[in-house]
Write an enzyme that holds these catalytic residues in place. Structure first.
Site, short mmCIF file in Angstrom:
data_model
loop_
_atom_site.label_atom_id
_atom_site.label_comp_id
_atom_site.label_asym_id
_atom_site.label_seq_id
_atom_site.Cartn_x
_atom_site.Cartn_y
_atom_site.Cartn_z
N ASP A 296 4.34 29.57 12.70
CA ASP A 296 2.96 28.81 13.10
C ASP A 296 3.19 28.17 14.47
O ASP A 296 3.88 27.21 14.62
CB ASP A 296 2.91 27.66 11.98
CG ASP A 296 1.49 27.00 12.13
OD1 ASP A 296 1.02 26.86 13.35
OD2 ASP A 296 0.98 26.23 11.43
N LYS B 195 -5.94 25.97 18.22
CA LYS B 195 -5.81 24.85 19.04
C LYS B 195 -6.05 25.32 20.58
O LYS B 195 -7.35 25.53 20.90
CB LYS B 195 -4.72 23.98 18.80
CG LYS B 195 -4.59 23.35 17.47
CD LYS B 195 -3.65 22.14 17.29
CE LYS B 195 -4.12 21.48 15.97
NZ LYS B 195 -3.17 21.47 14.96
N PHE C 110 3.60 21.09 8.19
CA PHE C 110 2.04 20.94 8.32
C PHE C 110 1.44 22.26 8.66
O PHE C 110 1.52 22.67 9.90
CB PHE C 110 1.51 19.81 9.29
CG PHE C 110 -0.01 19.58 9.16
CD1 PHE C 110 -0.47 18.61 8.26
CD2 PHE C 110 -0.72 20.34 10.26
CE1 PHE C 110 -2.09 18.65 8.21
CE2 PHE C 110 -2.07 20.20 10.11
CZ PHE C 110 -2.73 19.23 9.24
C1 LIG Z 1 -3.44 21.83 13.64
C2 LIG Z 1 -2.57 22.51 12.86
C3 LIG Z 1 -2.87 23.39 12.07
C4 LIG Z 1 -4.24 23.58 11.29
O1 LIG Z 1 -5.08 23.92 12.15
P1 LIG Z 1 -6.72 23.36 11.90
O2 LIG Z 1 -7.50 23.84 13.25
O3 LIG Z 1 -6.94 21.82 12.00
O4 LIG Z 1 -7.26 23.93 10.76
C5 LIG Z 1 -1.81 24.50 11.30
N1 LIG Z 1 -0.90 24.23 11.87
C6 LIG Z 1 -0.36 23.57 12.75
C7 LIG Z 1 1.21 23.53 13.10
C8 LIG Z 1 -1.05 22.61 13.27
O5 LIG Z 1 -0.67 21.75 14.20
#
Ligand SMILES: *Cc1c(COP(=O)(O)O)cnc(C)c1O
Length: 399
Positions: free
Chosen positions: A225, A254, A140
């Protein structure tokens, strides 16, 4: 207005791209949330780990108020007095030479994808428009068209084509499969150190080290990520530090603002991020002074309150207590730091009903991939609060 009225309005006017639990939260403080009727809930989701520092952390709120009354947005057409200091703090804390600030996590991932392609053409010498980026099954990375183009979830892609080309998928946790997928045109491998939305999947020990070594051997960028796993969530500043690797590119988001404001960034050294020149990439709000001031304070709170260590300590305690649950519904309890997943057996009938039951008992969490209940409270949670949470989970799963 009461919860029922507010939910009816939201359902009438809002697009239905989420299916939230029917709790209307009105106020938050630390690990606690309060609904419009004043009922109290322990937050075990933390807005998908955006609120690691706890809701409305007083220090971050104070800085946000001050900066909001001083200067909020200049665009990058002009410089602002907060941006450079934020970039410096983030680079020094993360151990990289350069940072590129954006707003949402998806934008940080998009930025990393562009950086990887640019690097592939200018440095590695891949023929024009042939760059390939390898990602993992179950990943994700966000919701833009290009990002869903590397998703293996049918739900995320169906009906949204045509998708962006140039992505290949390999099983998560399998370094041999990664090696087999690499071609002369591969420019990057993009991976989450622990798959969050994918169901709190922890790869086998040594996987990130093996992946880093392959990336070095084949001259491709190792891009991690850390948007969900980073900033203390999994017991380290970055989850990849558990294996002692140093990625070429790190994405954060985040909790970078403690949940007060959308702030994300890409971290890398000069040979990668230095390839962007004026006009190559941008964002009106990216790097704005409000974001920069808030993120600086959110980072200082992480350091001052030693939240990575706290996450490791409290996470081990929480995991240990959950592992002793006696429930025929539970297949596995796993986690690292305060990133914990309770995977249910097939006969449990999915996680949703248990999340609803937990909400009824004052604990908020959300299932992912159908049958995994993710427990990721703010990192400021105490032992007593964990004990209380375990009691609620036991009441629901041991019944
Ligand atoms: C939440 C998330 C994203 C995307 O972030 P948004 O602020 O919702 O666009 C990307 N990678 C990971 C691993 C995430 O948990």
């Amino acid at each position: 207005m009461n919860s029922q009225e507010l939910m009816a309005i939201e359902d009438q006017y809002g697009a239905r791209n989420y299916r939230p639990l029917d709790v209307v939260v009105d106020r938050g403080e630390g690990v606690w949330l309060y609904d419009t009727e004043g009922r109290r809930y322990l937050d075990c989701l933390s807005a998908y780990s955006a609120v690691n520092q706890g809701h409305c952390h007083p220090r971050i709120v104070k800085v946000m108020r001050e900066q909001a009354g001083r200067l909020t947005l200049t665009s990058r057409a002009f410089r602002n007095s907060q941006l450079g200091l934020f970039e410096q703090d983030l680079c020094e804390l993360g151990g990289y030479e350069m940072a590129l600030p954006m707003n949402t996590g998806s934008e940080a991932v998009e930025t990393a994808l562009k950086a990887a392609r640019r690097w592939g053409y200018q440095v590695k010498g891949v023929p024009a428009d042939q760059a390939e980026i390898i990602a993992c099954v179950g990943n994700f990375h966000g919701r833009t068209i290009s990002i869903i183009s590397m998703s293996s979830e049918v739900k995320y892609t169906q009906g949204f084509g045509p998708l962006t080309p140039g992505f290949r998928l390999v099983p998560f946790g399998d370094a041999e499969a990664l090696e087999a997928c690499i071609t002369d045109n591969t420019v990057a491998f993009l991976v989450e150190p622990i798959q969050g939305e994918g169901g709190v999947i922890i790869p086998p020990d040594g996987y990130l080290r093996a992946a880093a070594a392959l990336c070095e051997r084949y001259h491709i960028l190792f891009m991690v990520d850390e948007i969900q796993t980073g900033l203390g969530r999994a017991g380290h500043l970055f989850a990849h530090q558990a294996e002692g690797v140093r990625p070429d590119v790190v994405m954060v988001g985040k909790a970078l603002s403690g949940g007060l404001y959308p702030v994300s960034a890409v971290l890398a050294d000069r040979p990668v991020l230095g390839l962007f020149g004026p006009g190559d990439h941008g964002s009106t709000f990216g790097g704005n002074p409000l974001a920069a001031a808030v993120a600086r304070e959110a980072l200082r709170v992480l350091v001052d309150e030693r939240l990575s260590d706290r996450s490791m300590e409290m996470g081990s305690y929480f995991l240990g207590r959950l592992a002793r649950l006696e429930s025929s519904l539970v297949r596995e309890v796993r986690g690292r730091g305060l990133m914990i997943g309770v995977e249910l057996q097939d006969h449990a009938g999915g996680g949703r009903r248990y999340c609803e039951a937990l909400a009824g008992r004052g604990l908020l969490c959300k299932e992912t991939r159908g049958n995994v209940i993710r427990l990721t409270p703010p990192l400021v949670i105490t032992r007593n609060e964990i004990d209380w949470a375990v009691e609620q989970v036991a009441a629901v799963l041991e019944a």
